[in-house]
Each structure stands twice: as C-alpha cells, then as structure tokens.
Design an enzyme around this catalytic site. Structure first.
Site, mmCIF file in Angstrom:
data_model
loop_
_atom_site.group_PDB
_atom_site.id
_atom_site.type_symbol
_atom_site.label_atom_id
_atom_site.label_comp_id
_atom_site.label_asym_id
_atom_site.label_seq_id
_atom_site.Cartn_x
_atom_site.Cartn_y
_atom_site.Cartn_z
ATOM 1 C CB ALA A 98 -1.033 0.163 1.361
ATOM 2 C CB SER A 99 0.465 4.655 1.435
ATOM 3 O OG SER A 99 -0.832 4.686 0.920
#
Length: 651
Positions: free
Chosen positions: A327-328
């Site tokens: 993810a981020s």
C-alpha cells in the site's frame, strides 16, 4: 576263488598290491588336501575368521550427541537440553508385563496413549530389547520408580536429553522446534547419517532448528558392547561420546521480541525490528504464537487442530512468510524511481481533485474531496494517491520495479528461517510469464501506490525502511556467531541513489509523523532525540464498486474481519541517525495510522530505550491512554528473572 596254478597266485597278489597302493595313494591325497586346507584356514585366513568371530561377540552401537544449544544476542537461552528421565521395560526379564505396568501406574501417572504405544512396541520387538514406557518424568517421579525398581522386575530407569524452549511462545517462529524422525522425512532426505535410524531420534522441523539441522545435530559417538549368542548385552567394553552440536548465538533480542508479541496480543499481526548499523534482526515476531514444547513431546490431535484451524494462523511465521500489498508504504519507491529517472523534480506539483482518470477508468484517492496541489514531500506526508498515479505514467513500471528491488523488495533474503517469501516487484515481463497477459496502464497505476501485483513481507518492509533511513544496502542478519565464530555484519554499501533525492524522501517520512497534516502525526514520538520518520499504509483486500462509492464506502468496523483492510506502518528512528527500523503489519486491522502506527511507535521506543516507554515520549493528549495500555501490557511480559543461563525456568 581257488587258485591251483602258481602263476594265478602271483597275478592275484600283484593285483591286490596295486589296489592297496591305489587306495593308499587316495588316502594320502585326501589327508594332504585336508592338511593344506586346514593350514590355509588356520594360518592364511586366521585374521579374517578372527574378525568374524569378534563381530559375533562384540556389537557397535551409536550414541546420539547432545544437540547444539541456542542463545539470543545477550546470552539468554532460546533452545536448550534438559535431562529426560524415562522408564524402560525389558520383556524377557519379567514374567508378567501387565502386572509390572499396573504396579508402575500405582507409583506414577502415565498417559494412556504412552502405555498403548509401549505395549505395541513390546509385542513387535525382541524380548531382550528395552522399550520406553514413559519419558519426560519429573525428578520426584523418577526417583520414586528408581527406589522401587527391585520390586519391579524388567523395569529400568534411564536418563537422556530432551529439547526445551524456555521462552515458549516468544521465539517459536524463529527458532522452530524439533520432532521425531518420520518415514516421510526419511523418504525425502538424502542424508546418510545413521543417527536418523535411531528410534525416536529428533531432528529440526521448522525455523533455525530445521535450517541448521546438520550443525546443531553434532556427530554420533559409539559404544562397544559384548553380547551373547542371542544378542543380549553382557557388558560395555568401550564408550566414546559424540561431538555435541554447534552453539548458535542469534541476533534476536528476546526482550524486544517479547515486547513486540505482547504489544500485538489479540491481533493477527507481525513486526520486524532491524539494527540499521549492523543489519541484525532484533525481533521477528508473528502474532499469535504457539508453544514449541508441545511438538517436542508430541502434540495431541486436539491441540494441533486448534492451532491449525485458528483463523489468526498461529502456526504461520507471518513476519517472513506472509506477503501483503505494501500500500502507501511503497510510495517512497515510486517517488525515488521518478526522481532518479529525471521525470520528476522535488518542486514539481500535481493537482489532486480526488480522482485520476486514464483510459476511461477512474482511480480514486483515499481523500474523496482531493488534496489540491502537492509536491513530492507533501504527497508522501499526506499520502495522496493521485500524485503517484500521475507520475507513474511518466516513469513506467519497469523502473519502479528496479527501484523496489534496490530497496530489498521482490528479493530473496537468505536467512536460516523456514519458507522465506520473495514477494513480488512486478514488471511487464513478469506478468507475461506468470499470467500470459500483457501489462496494462491500470496495472502501473495500482502498483504506484503498492496495490495490484506488488507484494512484500514485513521482513522486506523493515529492510526497505532501514535502507531509506541510512542510504546503505543494509542486509538482514540472524546469526551473530556459531561456536564463537562471528558472522559477517550486514552494514551494506552505499546505495546507488542520489543523496539529494534520498533526502527528499527522508524529509517526507519525517513529515508523516511530525507535521500536523502528516497521516501519523498523532502517533509521533515527541522526545527530540528519539523522533521517528515513517509511513502509513492501508491495503485493500476487496474491490470497492462504483455503486458503493456513490452510496458511501462501508467502514472497516462494519465489515466482517476477513474483508477489512490490512494496516501497515514502516519507520526508522532516530530520524537523523537511524539506529533501528521497524515494520508492522496487522492483518485486517483497518487503517495503518490508527492500528499499525501506534504499535510500531511503542516497539520503536522499547527497542531504543530497552524498557517500557516512559510517558514523556508521548504527546500530552494521549498520556492517560498510554498509561492505561501499559498497565494492561505489563502482565503479558516475560519475567526474565525466572530464566537461568542453562535454559531452566526457576520456580
């Protein structure tokens, strides 16, 4: 026959003489042949037959060596050997086996399964072969049987060695466990070691125990014993003890490991802590864990099924085996790939309206109303998705993937642990080979924010964080020494990345936790000398439909556990001179900032200070909450005063 003619008499005498001579010659030949054969056997072949006779009289038996012991970095035992007090029975030395077993049960409690197993072995083995009735007895039970042995014909008391893991659940996924050699194990190994043929001989099954099996096993000793014609032991003639297995010292800090597990109690989660200067893995924790001692002594079907069927997967070493969409936490990689390629400069901005459209597809930002115009530092600090959607189209997936591998993602890290995952840093060629499909623009968009085909383990994320903080290719190290021989450090050479570009990303990670718009600002460390730089991540595990976006995205709290997002956080600290890097993944934990970040912060503080974090390290608004949490956490920590240096738990 009557001979009247003198010539007939003479001829008959001559015939008789020839026959006698022939018979005598034959007899002499036979005697000569026998004599020659006897001389051959008694003189020339004497050595051979002497050895054959000796082998009929003397047997050689293997003596299993003491298995090598393991310690953590500070000398705390993590795998040791303890006396195994056991009771044996020789069938030929007792008239009534069942009566002896009945009398034995009056002295000590014996597991019914052990009794049935002993009965089966007694029926299959020769009458003079000792069979184990029960083992792992307490000293008091063993002494009670020994004192009554004269009244229990056929029973023998014996002392061997058994494996013990004094820290129990703390290092189960790292150290692993041993178990008896099985037919399946023998069928898939080419190991010729005769020790494997010893009944109930134990070998490493998982973790370091399995990966370092040959070094930990040691080499066999031998025993020369005199036996009679039927093979019964008469006396011991010679005994040579085996060579003990290697002594292994791990890089793990048991206290940090224990704190990490306690901090993740009740969650399906994992945490990795790495020393930025040496690459030493200080903690490799997977929650929930299990007690490896259950497997050493034979785990019951009920207990094994409970572990196997637990939805949180206590048998999985999530920290190294589990792979998740980063993810981020992956956004720093995309940013560095664009900066290094020259398609992005630190001052360039991208406007975020809340979505990004390409090829008739709309990709949404987590902030529905959008972030407005952001540069690279702000986009990382506020975790804007649209910024990375946009720049990914300029740099391309292959260069993003190459940068990911430079920081340890998509790479296999050789450690003595079971089933280490390589993860995936996808490329066009990888997708074509894996799925026989062409790479799409949308694949690059998803990969730019660590979704889609990108996968990483918590171990890899911790390595990435260490490399981002130091600018060096830090290599993870689990073994500190083997038999006092130090292993090479994993300090690593400087990365082939422009230091100016690395500084941009480092400032952005500092902003994540130390500026008000940063996604982990409320989870910061306020002490100036311990401040951390980090990055949150929230990985979707389900597809959000257009209809759901129109009516409102369902919150994680309203979803079944298995459909909630994974929560991630990576960091290093102190930010200006990194000593440790940490990665935390909470399966289906929801938001990275709300669930994973506070866990990583607390583990970081414990790793830096060596104790329960002081309240002064936290923002004033959360001190009361932290104090309450620490009160609940303290009883879950291991009492190290009960552990001696031999692996014994003192009472």
């Amino acid at each position: 026959m009557k001979y009247n003619n003198p010539n007939d008499i003479i001829n008959a005498a001559q015939k008789l003489s020839r026959r006698a001579l022939l018979v005598g010659a034959l007899q002499l030949g036979v005697v000569t042949a026998l004599g020659a054969r006897m001389r051959f056997l008694q003189v020339k072949e004497a050595k051979k037959f002497r050895l054959l006779a000796e082998e009929n009289r003397i047997n050689m038996r293997l003596l299993p060596p003491a298995r090598g012991i393991m310690f953590d970095r500070d000398g705390r035992p993590v795998a040791a050997n303890v006396p195994n007090y056991r009771i044996l029975l020789v069938r030929e030395e007792t008239e009534d086996v069942e009566q002896v077993l009945t009398q034995l049960q009056k002295l000590i409690a014996i597991n019914p399964n052990d009794l049935e197993k002993a009965r089966r072995e007694l029926s299959r083995r020769s009458a003079f072969v000792p069979v184990t009735v029960t083992e792992n007895l307490s000293w008091s039970d063993f002494a009670r049987v020994a004192a009554n042995a004269p009244a229990l014909p056929g029973l023998l008391t014996d002392v061997g060695l058994s494996r013990i893991y004094p820290q129990k659940e703390n290092l189960a996924h790292v150290v692993g466990y041993v178990g008896p050699v099985s037919e399946h194990y023998l069928s898939r190994t080419k190991d010729p070691d005769p020790l494997l043929q010893i009944p109930r001989f134990q070998v490493g099954k998982t973790g370091v125990e399995a990966q370092m099996e040959h070094g930990l096993r040691g080499s066999a000793g031998h025993q020369r014993i005199e036996v009679n014609a039927v093979g019964r032991v008469m006396r011991e003639l010679e005994r040579t003890e085996g060579q003990p297995g290697a002594t292994v010292k791990l890089t793990i800090d048991s206290k940090i490991q224990n704190f990490a597990l306690a901090r993740m109690d009740g969650l399906s989660a994992s945490a990795v802590v790495i020393d930025c200067a040496t690459g030493d893995l200080l903690a490799v924790a997977s929650s929930p864990s299990f007690d490896p001692n259950l497997f050493v002594r034979g785990i019951s079907s009920k207990n094994y099924n409970a572990l196997r069927d637990d939805i949180f997967g206590p048998l999985r070493a999530k920290a190294v085996q589990g792979t998740y969409a980063p993810a981020s936490t992956f956004k720093m990689i995309t940013a560095l790939a664009a900066l290094e390629d020259g398609v992005l400069s630190p001052d360039d901005t991208v406007f975020c309206p809340g979505h990004f459209e390409i090829s008739n597809n709309r990709f949404h930002c987590w902030k529905r109303q959008g972030h407005g115009a952001l540069n690279v530092e702000d986009s990382i600090a506020q975790s804007c998705d649209v910024f990375f959607y946009s720049i990914s189209q300029k740099v391309g997936i292959d260069k993003i993937s190459a940068m990911a591998r430079r920081f340890g993602l998509g790479e296999y890290h050789d450690l003595p642990l079971s089933a280490i995952s390589r993860g995936v840093a996808p490329t066009r060629a990888w997708k074509q080979k894996s799925f026989d499909k062409a790479w799409l623009i949308g694949d690059t968009v998803n990969a730019s924010i660590g979704q889609g085909y990108v996968l990483a383990s918590p171990l890899q994320l911790a390595i990435m964080a260490a490399r981002l903080g130091t600018g060096r290719a830090v290599q993870p190290r689990l073994l500190q020494s083997i038999d006092d021989t130090a292993m090479s450090l994993g300090t690593g050479a400087p990365l082939d990345v422009d230091p100016a570009h690395l500084k941009v990303v480092q400032r952005a990670m500092f902003a994540v936790t130390n500026t008000k718009k940063g996604t982990a600002y409320s989870k910061r460390i306020v002490s100036p000398n311990l401040q951390m730089a980090g990055k949150t991540g929230t990985a979707q595990v389900r597809r959000i439909t257009a209809e759901e976006r129109l009516t409102g995205v369902i919150s994680n709290e309203d979803l079944p556990w298995e459909k909630r997002d994974h929560a991630l956080f990576v960091n290093y600290a102190p930010h200006d001179n990194p000593k440790v890097a940490v990665a935390v993944v909470v399966e289906h934990g929801g938001g990275g900032s709300s669930t994973a970040a506070p866990i990583a912060r607390d583990i970081t503080l414990f790793a830096l200070t060596g104790q329960m974090p002081e309240l002064s390290h936290y923002p004033s608004g959360v001190k009361a909450q932290i104090k309450e949490e620490q009160g609940e956490l303290a009883p879950k920590l291991f009492d190290w005063s009960t552990l001696d240096r031999k692996g014994q738990v003192q009472t």
